[in-house]
Design a protein around this motif. Sequence first.
Motif, mmCIF file in Angstrom:
data_model
loop_
_atom_site.group_PDB
_atom_site.id
_atom_site.type_symbol
_atom_site.label_atom_id
_atom_site.label_comp_id
_atom_site.label_asym_id
_atom_site.label_seq_id
_atom_site.Cartn_x
_atom_site.Cartn_y
_atom_site.Cartn_z
ATOM 1 N N VAL A 134 0.855 -1.183 0.000
ATOM 2 C CA VAL A 134 0.000 0.000 0.000
ATOM 3 C C VAL A 134 0.892 1.234 0.000
ATOM 4 O O VAL A 134 1.718 1.411 0.899
ATOM 5 C CB VAL A 134 -0.940 0.023 1.216
ATOM 6 C CG1 VAL A 134 -1.719 1.342 1.267
ATOM 7 C CG2 VAL A 134 -1.903 -1.151 1.170
ATOM 8 N N GLY A 135 0.738 2.070 -1.015
ATOM 9 C CA GLY A 135 1.509 3.306 -1.094
ATOM 10 C C GLY A 135 0.808 4.413 -0.326
ATOM 11 O O GLY A 135 -0.409 4.545 -0.396
ATOM 12 N N LEU A 136 1.588 5.196 0.397
ATOM 13 C CA LEU A 136 1.065 6.359 1.120
ATOM 14 C C LEU A 136 1.860 7.571 0.661
ATOM 15 O O LEU A 136 3.071 7.647 0.887
ATOM 16 C CB LEU A 136 1.202 6.166 2.629
ATOM 17 C CG LEU A 136 0.671 7.302 3.526
ATOM 18 C CD1 LEU A 136 -0.832 7.488 3.334
ATOM 19 C CD2 LEU A 136 0.982 7.017 4.989
ATOM 20 N N THR A 137 1.192 8.507 -0.030
ATOM 21 C CA THR A 137 1.899 9.645 -0.593
ATOM 22 C C THR A 137 1.241 10.954 -0.185
ATOM 23 O O THR A 137 0.174 10.966 0.416
ATOM 24 C CB THR A 137 1.979 9.527 -2.134
ATOM 25 O OG1 THR A 137 2.903 10.489 -2.631
ATOM 26 C CG2 THR A 137 0.609 9.730 -2.777
ATOM 27 N N GLY A 138 1.889 12.027 -0.537
ATOM 28 C CA GLY A 138 1.434 13.362 -0.172
ATOM 29 C C GLY A 138 2.639 14.260 0.011
ATOM 30 O O GLY A 138 3.782 13.802 0.068
ATOM 31 N N ARG A 139 2.400 15.539 0.098
ATOM 32 C CA ARG A 139 3.498 16.476 0.285
ATOM 33 C C ARG A 139 4.168 16.262 1.634
ATOM 34 O O ARG A 139 3.569 15.710 2.566
ATOM 35 C CB ARG A 139 2.973 17.909 0.236
ATOM 36 C CG ARG A 139 2.492 18.374 -1.128
ATOM 37 C CD ARG A 139 1.997 19.795 -1.010
ATOM 38 N NE ARG A 139 1.648 20.370 -2.299
ATOM 39 C CZ ARG A 139 1.188 21.613 -2.440
ATOM 40 N NH1 ARG A 139 1.021 22.363 -1.373
ATOM 41 N NH2 ARG A 139 0.890 22.081 -3.633
ATOM 42 N N LEU A 140 5.432 16.740 1.738
ATOM 43 C CA LEU A 140 6.084 16.736 3.042
ATOM 44 C C LEU A 140 5.255 17.581 3.996
ATOM 45 O O LEU A 140 4.754 18.640 3.634
ATOM 46 C CB LEU A 140 7.500 17.308 2.938
ATOM 47 C CG LEU A 140 8.524 16.478 2.161
ATOM 48 C CD1 LEU A 140 9.884 17.155 2.205
ATOM 49 C CD2 LEU A 140 8.621 15.074 2.704
ATOM 50 N N GLY A 141 5.107 17.100 5.218
ATOM 51 C CA GLY A 141 4.288 17.797 6.199
ATOM 52 C C GLY A 141 2.851 17.332 6.230
ATOM 53 O O GLY A 141 2.033 17.842 7.008
ATOM 54 N N MET A 196 4.376 -10.800 3.025
ATOM 55 C CA MET A 196 4.549 -9.687 3.952
ATOM 56 C C MET A 196 3.623 -8.532 3.564
ATOM 57 O O MET A 196 3.392 -8.268 2.377
ATOM 58 C CB MET A 196 6.010 -9.213 3.958
ATOM 59 C CG MET A 196 6.333 -8.226 5.083
ATOM 60 S SD MET A 196 8.102 -7.821 5.130
ATOM 61 C CE MET A 196 8.788 -9.428 5.597
ATOM 62 N N ALA A 197 3.066 -7.856 4.563
ATOM 63 C CA ALA A 197 2.252 -6.665 4.343
ATOM 64 C C ALA A 197 3.181 -5.453 4.398
ATOM 65 O O ALA A 197 3.938 -5.298 5.356
ATOM 66 C CB ALA A 197 1.168 -6.546 5.409
ATOM 67 N N ILE A 198 3.126 -4.586 3.378
ATOM 68 C CA ILE A 198 4.088 -3.494 3.260
ATOM 69 C C ILE A 198 3.371 -2.164 3.076
ATOM 70 O O ILE A 198 2.479 -2.030 2.223
ATOM 71 C CB ILE A 198 5.048 -3.740 2.073
ATOM 72 C CG1 ILE A 198 5.844 -5.025 2.327
ATOM 73 C CG2 ILE A 198 5.980 -2.552 1.859
ATOM 74 C CD1 ILE A 198 6.699 -5.468 1.152
ATOM 75 N N LEU A 199 3.757 -1.174 3.889
ATOM 76 C CA LEU A 199 3.277 0.194 3.748
ATOM 77 C C LEU A 199 4.436 1.020 3.206
ATOM 78 O O LEU A 199 5.450 1.207 3.889
ATOM 79 C CB LEU A 199 2.805 0.750 5.093
ATOM 80 C CG LEU A 199 2.241 2.179 5.081
ATOM 81 C CD1 LEU A 199 0.983 2.255 4.223
ATOM 82 C CD2 LEU A 199 1.939 2.654 6.503
#
Length: 514
Positions: free
Chosen positions: A302-309, A467-470
């Motif tokens: 599962v990808g988790l993205t977004g700007r820094l902060g 394996m579950a990966i974030l």
Amino acid sequence: MTDIDPQSAALRPQSTDAAAPLLIQLEGISKVFGGVKALQDVRFDIAPGEVLCLAGENGCGKSTLIKIISGVYQPEAGGTMLFDGKPMDKLTPGLARSLGIQVIWQDLALFPEMSVAENIAFEQNLGARPRLVDYGRIRQIAGRMLDRLGVAIDLEKPVRELSIAQRQMVAICRALVADARLVFMDEPTASLSKGETDALLVIVRRLASEGIAVVFVSHRLAEVLDVCSRVTVLRDGRYVGTYPTKGMTQTRLTELMTGRNFDQSVRAADRSAAPAVLSVEGLGREGDYAEIDLVVRRGEVVGLTGRLGAGRTELALSLFGMTRPDRGTIRLGGEVTDFRSNRDAIRAGIAYVSEDRLSLGLVQPQSIADNIALPVLGKLVDALGLLSKRRKAALVDDWIRQLAVKIGAPEHAVSTLSGGNQQRIVLAKWLATEPKVLILDSPTVGVDVGARAGIFEIVHRLAEAGMAILLISDEIPEVYYNSDRILHMRDGRIIADYVPGRDDIDAIEEAVHA
């Protein structure tokens, strides 16, 4: 991956305009360390006001070349170095600075306890006779440099209180004070957000408009193609060629740097039928994140993205037991957990690869073997409660083999490894704990493109094994081509989810950076 010929018609280098005046020109530059050829017959040139990229994988010789041009190393006999058309013989760091050659290394080499003004005006006092410090003059010099860049920073503030982007500006100002004519920037955007990167590129273009030559060293190929007019590629210490960036693609540049073709295909698969390994409901922590719901299933990335902060790292730290949420629940294998420390999280089967590999991921002065064994020392003791050297050696050898880490010897300091191999050691360290969930926070920061591909091959192999990966990253292509699903986080909340292949990568980038 397949090997390619860098001199094929589609990739053949184009020479620079012979009539263009050159600031610096190198021919036949070689450097040998203890019998190892770090550079062999390398060419390099740059014109005043040009922004040029020096590209190549870690260990290709980029830093060695920069140190030769800045007078730190002397090249082997037989090569030529011209500055403004005049030979540069027996170049020293002092002579290089007097010529206007400045290097802004990735660590910036600033003095954290000194003020912004003192750091900027530092070069003015190098080699000067002892005298009373004229703080008024220091502030005047620093203020003039910041105005030149159109940047506002408190001159009295200690550098340790500045953001990374502000520190970059201080380092650039210090170079300008020294009448820079050629500035090397080593990974200047590695720790910057998209907005901060855009602001830095504006500054780079401003420097070029003033006639200052800028050499940009970066693993972020999109920004290289955006800001540079040409790119000089090194591979294994050899000169591959210098190419115009017009018409160049990230894929072609990657091929030139590595000599290989990389698969840039979507790998997303539907894992909805797999059992949930990690699930979060209504998780919140005041000031960091709120109302977080997410599920990571067996064998899923599962990808988790977004700007820094956006709160991504803050969320990861809570999942790893480093900070405690104020509300909500975390379930591991369906059971509610309440981690009071990272030790609890490790025992429960969660591993966390930090974005700060140098200070948080590894103990740099210690050996490769010690770093791998550190989280599992309790499993390596013998019947007398003493550390078993045999068990430790077997563990270390096994993970070095499994992850194909390139090392001299396990007893060598981990600091001697390249960025990509250091990151593999971080992975080995946490995989040795046999985790159920692996959290990867910006795992390729400061890692070259070839090493990145190797790291993600490992990630996919782990996922295939269950394996579950974030995967946390602000680089959209990373999460797009390596995740089954993508979550978009902004201002501490998850505001959207995407599926690679179903959703367009350009649309995701536009949404994230809007």
